[in-house]
Design a protein around this motif. Structure first.
Motif, PDB file in Angstrom:
ATOM      1  N   SER A 175     -22.892   3.483  15.800  1.00  0.00           N
ATOM      2  CA  SER A 175     -24.338   3.700  15.951  1.00  0.00           C
ATOM      3  C   SER A 175     -24.750   3.384  17.376  1.00  0.00           C
TER       4      SER A 175
ATOM      5  N   LEU B 226     -32.231   4.176  15.506  1.00  0.00           N
ATOM      6  CA  LEU B 226     -30.769   4.205  15.552  1.00  0.00           C
ATOM      7  C   LEU B 226     -30.263   5.602  15.216  1.00  0.00           C
ATOM      8  N   GLN B 227     -29.089   5.936  15.752  1.00  0.00           N
ATOM      9  CA  GLN B 227     -28.401   7.178  15.427  1.00  0.00           C
ATOM     10  C   GLN B 227     -26.954   6.851  15.083  1.00  0.00           C
ATOM     11  N   PHE B 228     -26.479   7.453  13.990  1.00  0.00           N
ATOM     12  CA  PHE B 228     -25.097   7.232  13.553  1.00  0.00           C
ATOM     13  C   PHE B 228     -24.268   8.474  13.847  1.00  0.00           C
TER      14      PHE B 228
END
Length: 708
Positions: free
Chosen positions: A374, A461-463
């Motif tokens: 992430s 957040l980015q996964f």
């Protein structure tokens, strides 16, 4: 930051409000009382002047009556004819000591005079007898025209002003028993007389003054006197220069030219107001003190439960979710305590649920084969599962907080890292998701090919999911090499064949063999379509391999469109379709790759040619906006399926419409057009307008691509 205790804050607030209220009321009351005191002092001075004037006018009438009674008194009959003076003088002394009716005042002097003619105007016969201070009796000559003091009375009044003394009022009445004799009475008009006539004058200054002979006592008092005489009415004012409240009352009648002036010293009013101010100040301090004590008591009573609730909230903030919240008195505080207790129970439940979910997520992330990491808004790594760490050959702790490009180290394309322009993380923020194949260089120097799939941002957040496709990528590269070689081998003979067909078409056109010409033109169109398919296939291989580069050169958009129209004109002639250009003028000159953009319009025009009805019109138009230009191709075809969405621009996607033409192609045209547009910083979208299908290419111009 220093915080004031709640009890002190409440006490201070209550005391301040009470003091403010008292001061406001006291100030307003003091102002009203000051104005009332000023008005009362002026009214007192006016009333005193009025009473003095009435008393003097009454004294003048009484003096005239006294002269009448003296002339008619029977006691004068034995003396006046014979003129015996001694007994007459004793009688007059008795009369002079007699008070005037209705007052404490007695005549200043009285006398009996004789004239040469009966009731004549001259008194040259002399004074027969007098009592009291010497008076100019022979000079008092009253004519028939002189005013009378009392209506119907034979008495006459006259005021004589002495050069060095107070004026004197004289009353004269004839003596019936002696036609040549006059009974006379005199009254000295001084300030003491006015004060005596008025009775109680404590605290007042009363003066009887004659117009023109008043003493100079300041400009303000002189102006007040002049105003009263000019208007003929009483005047009053607070004279600050004299520190007095002064009222001036002009007299009338026989006393015209005189005025009563009454003055009240301002010191009395100031003394009273000073006493009032002291009492108000004392009252304000007492009330403020009582309010402070009451505020301290109330503040402490309120602060105790609030302090307990504050301690409970502090424990909650510190993570203590087990200690219950104590109950609090009062409706409002009780509701607050219940709310905190409810929040504590919910936080405890949610914390337990969150712990369970974290354990499940950790188990899932640890058990899957793919790597997961992430990043935050700045693309710095906040989490890395063991699989991702093993794939990259690093320890998870070493990657936390680092920029993802510095950890993954993707291979540069044309000297530029994909992080700068082709990052799937950045693309996912605008598209919802993104996928890219990246060749990575690991810490030990080995190379791996991974597929990075990025999700849209969620809570900052980015996964991303990493899947190792090194072997698959090698096979794909081999396939792409084969495709590229086949396409290249096809393209060379097709280009030669197309050139030969064009020459043959020109010769047949000149010979007039229409049948042969139609066959050659059909062959030309087939060769053109085959060339387009080969170009798209070769371009797709370049895009997939990441070797498609954009050359930034000056280009004219109208020339690009003309080139695309010229290349596809045989296709439109076959289906008898017309092309209408509605381009805005002027179109901006851009920095870009002209052949690539021409290929975009060739693909769009080819789609319009395939799906638009025979004999219809294809329009090419545009609009220049702020920082971008939009160019569209519009046809009268059935339109695009509603369910395609962004997948319409995916690779090898074809329409499932039953009416799709047989020569529909491989589904690469829009994918290639979208890829070229994105490399120019633009995009392609579709819409349906008035039964027509419009596909628009948006290209920016500005600091990045700029005007040529």
């Amino acid at each position: 930051m220093h915080r004031v205790p709640f009890s002190i804050l409440v006490a201070t607030t209550i005391a301040g409000l009470a003091l403010l209220a008292v001061v406001t009321i006291a100030g307003a009351s003091y102002g009203l009382l000051q104005r009332s005191a000023d008005e009362q002092a002026l009214e007192r001075a006016r009333s005193a002047a009025d009473r003095g004037a009435r008393a003097l006018e009454s004294a003048a009438d009484e003096l005239s009556s006294a002269a009448d009674r003296l002339g008619e008194h029977a006691a004068l009959e034995p003396w006046t004819p014979s003129g015996e003076r001694a007994p007459l003088a004793a009688f007059l002394e008795t009369v002079r000591a007699t008070r005037l009716a209705g007052s404490e005042q007695t005549p200043t002097a009285c006398a009996v005079t004789r004239t040469t003619a009966p009731h004549g105007a001259r008194a040259d016969g002399g004074v027969l007898a007098s009592a009291g201070p010497e008076q100019p009796w022979p000079a008092i000559a009253l004519t028939a025209g002189d005013p009378m003091g009392i209506s119907g009375s034979p008495a006459r009044l006259r005021v004589v002003r002495a050069a060095d003394g107070d004026p004197t009022l004289f009353a004269s009445a004839p003596v019936p028993a002696a036609p040549n004799d006059w009974a006379r009475a005199a009254l000295t008009l001084d300030s003491a007389l006015a004060a005596r006539l008025m009775g109680n004058t404590a605290g007042l200054e009363i003066r009887l003054l004659a117009r023109g002979s008043e003493p100079p006592e300041g400009e303000a008092r002189a102006l007040l006197r002049d105003r009263a005489f000019a208007a003929g009415t009483p005047a009053s004012a607070h004279l600050g220069s004299d520190d007095r409240y002064v009222a001036v009352r002009p007299l009338s009648g026989i006393l015209a030219g005189f005025f009563i002036e009454a003055a009240v010293p301002a010191a009395e009013v100031r003394q009273a107001m000073s006493t009032l101010a002291s009492r108000l100040t004392t009252l304000a301090l007492v009330i403020a003190s009582l309010a402070s004590l009451a505020g301290m008591f109330i503040g402490r009573r309120l602060a105790e439960p609030i302090n307990r609730l504050t301690d409970s909230a502090t424990r909650l903030g510190a993570g203590d979710l087990e200690t219950p919240i104590a109950q609090a008195p009062g409706a409002e505080l009780a509701v607050l305590a219940e709310g905190l207790e409810d929040m504590r129970r919910r936080l405890r439940e949610q914390t337990a649920e969150l712990g369970r979910r974290q354990a499940e997520s950790a188990a899932v992330l640890s058990g899957i084969a793919e790597g997961v990491f992430s990043v935050d808004r700045d693309r710095r790594i906040g989490y890395l599962n063991p699989q991702a760490a093993a794939l990259l050959g690093i320890a998870p702790e070493a990657a936390l907080g680092a920029f993802c490009g510095d950890v993954l180290k993707p291979a540069a394309v044309d000297g530029v890292r994909p992080c700068e322009s082709q990052c799937p993380i950045v693309h996912a923020r605008s598209r919802g998701s993104a996928r890219a194949v990246e060749p990575l260089t690991l810490v030990d120097g080995t190379h791996r090919s991974v597929v990075i799939t990025s999700s849209p941002p969620a809570a900052g957040l980015q996964f991303q999911v990493l899947r190792d496709e090194t072997d698959s990528e090698a096979a794909r590269r081999l396939r792409d090499v084969v495709f590229a070689n086949i396409s290249h081998e096809f393209k060379t003979p097709l280009s030669a064949q197309l050139a030969s067909i064009e020459l043959l078409s020109d010769q047949l056109g000149r010979s007039g063999d229409r049948r042969s010409l139609e066959l050659v033109q059909s062959l030309e169109r087939g060769t053109l379509r085959l060339t387009q398919l080969v170009d798209n296939l070769l371009e797709s291989v370049r895009i997939e391999a990441g070797s498609l580069s954009i050359r930034r050169r000056a280009l004219a958009l109208d020339e690009v469109i003309e080139q695309a129209v010229e290349l596809t004109s045989p296709l439109f002639e076959q289906r008898q379709q017309r092309i209408e250009l509605e381009l805005p003028y002027p179109l901006p000159n851009l920095q870009g790759d002209g052949p690539r953009l021409a290929q975009v319009f060739v693909n769009l025009l080819a789609n319009a040619n395939k799906y638009a009805p025979t004999g219809s019109t294809i329009r090419i138009g545009g609009r220049v906006g702020t920082g971008s230009v939009g160019l569209w191709v519009e046809d009268e075809g059935p339109g695009l399926p509603d369910t395609t969405g962004r997948s319409l621009f995916a690779r090898f996607v074809r329409s499932a419409d039953e009416d799709e033409p047989e020569q529909s192609g491989m589904g690469l045209g829009l994918w290639i057009a979208q890829s070229i547009a994105e490399r120019h910083g633009g995009k392609i979208d579709t819409e349906r307008i008035d039964g027509r299908t419009r596909i628009t290419l948006h290209l920016p111009y500005g600091e990045l691509w700029g005007r040529a």
